[in-house]
Design a protein around this motif. Structure first.
Motif, mmCIF file in Angstrom:
data_model
loop_
_atom_site.group_PDB
_atom_site.id
_atom_site.type_symbol
_atom_site.label_atom_id
_atom_site.label_comp_id
_atom_site.label_asym_id
_atom_site.label_seq_id
_atom_site.Cartn_x
_atom_site.Cartn_y
_atom_site.Cartn_z
ATOM 1 N N ALA A 1 -1.814 -1.342 -9.518
ATOM 2 C CA ALA A 1 -2.215 -0.627 -8.210
ATOM 3 C C ALA A 1 -2.080 1.018 -8.514
ATOM 4 C CB ALA A 1 -1.580 -1.011 -6.978
ATOM 5 N N LEU A 2 -0.920 1.384 -9.020
ATOM 6 C CA LEU A 2 -0.551 2.930 -9.131
ATOM 7 C C LEU A 2 -1.669 3.211 -10.365
ATOM 8 C CD1 LEU A 2 3.317 2.807 -9.052
ATOM 9 C CD2 LEU A 2 1.557 4.091 -7.500
ATOM 10 N N GLN B 1 -8.445 0.653 0.802
ATOM 11 C CA GLN B 1 -8.575 0.753 -0.741
ATOM 12 C C GLN B 1 -8.072 -0.554 -1.482
ATOM 13 O OE1 GLN B 1 -6.195 4.296 -1.218
ATOM 14 N NE2 GLN B 1 -7.797 5.332 -2.328
ATOM 15 N N ARG C 1 -8.482 7.196 -10.410
ATOM 16 C CA ARG C 1 -9.523 7.351 -9.545
ATOM 17 C C ARG C 1 -9.217 8.787 -9.179
ATOM 18 N NH1 ARG C 1 -13.578 6.443 -9.108
ATOM 19 N NH2 ARG C 1 -13.989 6.269 -7.055
ATOM 20 N N THR C 2 -7.942 9.246 -9.006
ATOM 21 C CA THR C 2 -7.870 10.753 -8.769
ATOM 22 C C THR C 2 -8.277 11.631 -9.873
ATOM 23 O OG1 THR C 2 -5.624 10.647 -9.622
ATOM 24 C CG2 THR C 2 -5.844 10.289 -7.357
ATOM 25 N N GLY D 1 -4.983 4.058 -8.882
ATOM 26 C CA GLY D 1 -4.868 5.182 -7.986
ATOM 27 C C GLY D 1 -4.866 6.485 -8.762
ATOM 28 N N TYR E 1 -10.516 -2.946 -3.716
ATOM 29 C CA TYR E 1 -10.529 -3.325 -5.199
ATOM 30 C C TYR E 1 -10.281 -4.765 -5.285
ATOM 31 C CZ TYR E 1 -9.018 1.431 -5.457
ATOM 32 O OH TYR E 1 -8.804 3.095 -5.353
ATOM 33 N N ALA F 1 0.945 -1.300 -0.090
ATOM 34 C CA ALA F 1 -0.154 0.036 0.001
ATOM 35 C C ALA F 1 0.691 1.269 -0.016
ATOM 36 C CB ALA F 1 -0.835 -0.003 1.240
ATOM 37 N N CYS G 1 2.419 2.051 -3.211
ATOM 38 C CA CYS G 1 1.630 2.428 -4.388
ATOM 39 C C CYS G 1 0.794 3.633 -3.840
ATOM 40 C CB CYS G 1 0.604 1.097 -4.718
ATOM 41 S SG CYS G 1 1.302 -0.355 -5.334
ATOM 42 N N ARG G 2 0.957 4.068 -2.692
ATOM 43 C CA ARG G 2 0.300 5.340 -2.384
ATOM 44 C C ARG G 2 -1.149 5.155 -2.249
ATOM 45 N NH1 ARG G 2 2.514 10.769 -5.419
ATOM 46 N NH2 ARG G 2 2.042 11.484 -3.624
ATOM 47 N N LEU G 3 -1.398 3.998 -1.919
ATOM 48 C CA LEU G 3 -3.009 3.621 -1.789
ATOM 49 C C LEU G 3 -3.109 3.432 -0.219
ATOM 50 C CD1 LEU G 3 -3.618 1.323 -4.773
ATOM 51 C CD2 LEU G 3 -4.541 3.666 -4.320
ATOM 52 N N SER G 4 -4.381 3.266 0.409
ATOM 53 C CA SER G 4 -4.603 2.723 1.573
ATOM 54 C C SER G 4 -4.737 1.191 1.668
ATOM 55 C CB SER G 4 -5.576 3.365 2.466
ATOM 56 O OG SER G 4 -6.955 3.076 1.740
#
Length: 251
Positions: free
Chosen positions: A53-54, A21, A60-61, A57, A25, A12, A15-18
């Motif tokens: 994953a990136l 998240q 989604r942004t 992310g 996914y 996480a 990939c700068r995700l939580s």
């Protein structure tokens, strides 16, 4: 377990995700972990999954909806992202129109319409219909008009027919009076007001007519009718006249 696998927390951060998240996914079938510990249920990911994953992310942004993200990851990126872009553009257009109308309301207050009651006869009409959403009404209406005029000549007035309740999806219909029309546009007693100005501002006059109906204790019956009195190709938008008619259901 392979040394190439990363626990969900480290993956996480990479990939700068939580973690939440990533779990979501996985539940949606967008990005499944490479391995799940059968005893703990803990998720592990391969390093080469980081690109997907990136990508999720990033998209989604950019407000790309999850179904379009799934299509993009499956190889249908160009069409999926083009459709997402069109939706965002439609939303921007809707917001610009809303901002313009809000400026009108701020400048002049909530709209008041000069309403009168008129009795309309039933009319034989030809009708064209097109699926629409609140952001594609203008496009759908133009498509209906084009189909009605494809025969060449305008036989009678064009009347836009719009539902009272603008849900996420509905049909826009446009009727043209014609002696051999296959459909009947019902008559009755209507509350009527004339809108002068661009078509995208007609909802202000519709509001005024509905407010008058409520003030006088009537019940509105759909659809809202817009009778287009001027040719938009030969009339400036600020001078376009449109008659708004809403049937008095209790009359």
């Amino acid at each position: 377990m392979s040394e190439d696998l990363l626990p969900i927390g480290r993956f996480a951060r990479l990939c700068r995700l939580s973690v939440k998240q990533l779990r979501n996914y996985d539940d949606l079938g967008l990005l499944a972990p490479a391995w799940i510990d059968p005893s703990s249920g803990y998720r592990y990911y391969r390093r080469d999954q980081a690109r997907d994953a990136l990508s999720i992310g990033l998209l989604r942004t950019l407000e790309v909806p999850l179904p379009a993200v799934a299509r993009a990851l499956s190889g249908d990126a160009a069409d999926a992202l083009r459709e997402a872009r069109d939706r965002i553009e439609d939303d921007l257009l809707r917001r610009r129109r809303a901002l313009h109308l809000l400026d009108r309301v701020l400048a002049g207050g909530l709209p008041e319409a000069r309403v009168r009651t008129v009795r309309e006869p039933a009319r034989r009409v030809r009708v064209a219909a097109e699926a629409a959403t609140p952001t594609t009404i203008a496009r759908a209406t133009s498509a209906c008009v084009a189909r009605l005029l494809s025969g060449g000549t305008l036989e009678g007035a064009l009347v836009g027919l719009f539902p009272l309740d603008m849900t996420d999806g509905f049909d826009v219909r446009v009727a043209m009076e014609a002696a051999d029309g296959a459909d009947l546009l019902p008559g009755g007693l209507f509350a009527a007001a004339t809108h002068v100005g661009p078509y995208e501002e007609i909802q202000l006059t519709v509001y005024g007519v509905l407010a008058w109906i409520g003030d006088h204790g009537h019940a509105p019956g759909g659809p809202v009718r817009e009778v287009y009195l001027d040719d938009p190709a030969a009339t400036e938008p600020e001078r376009l006249r449109t008659q708004v008619l809403i049937r008095l259901e209790d009359a």
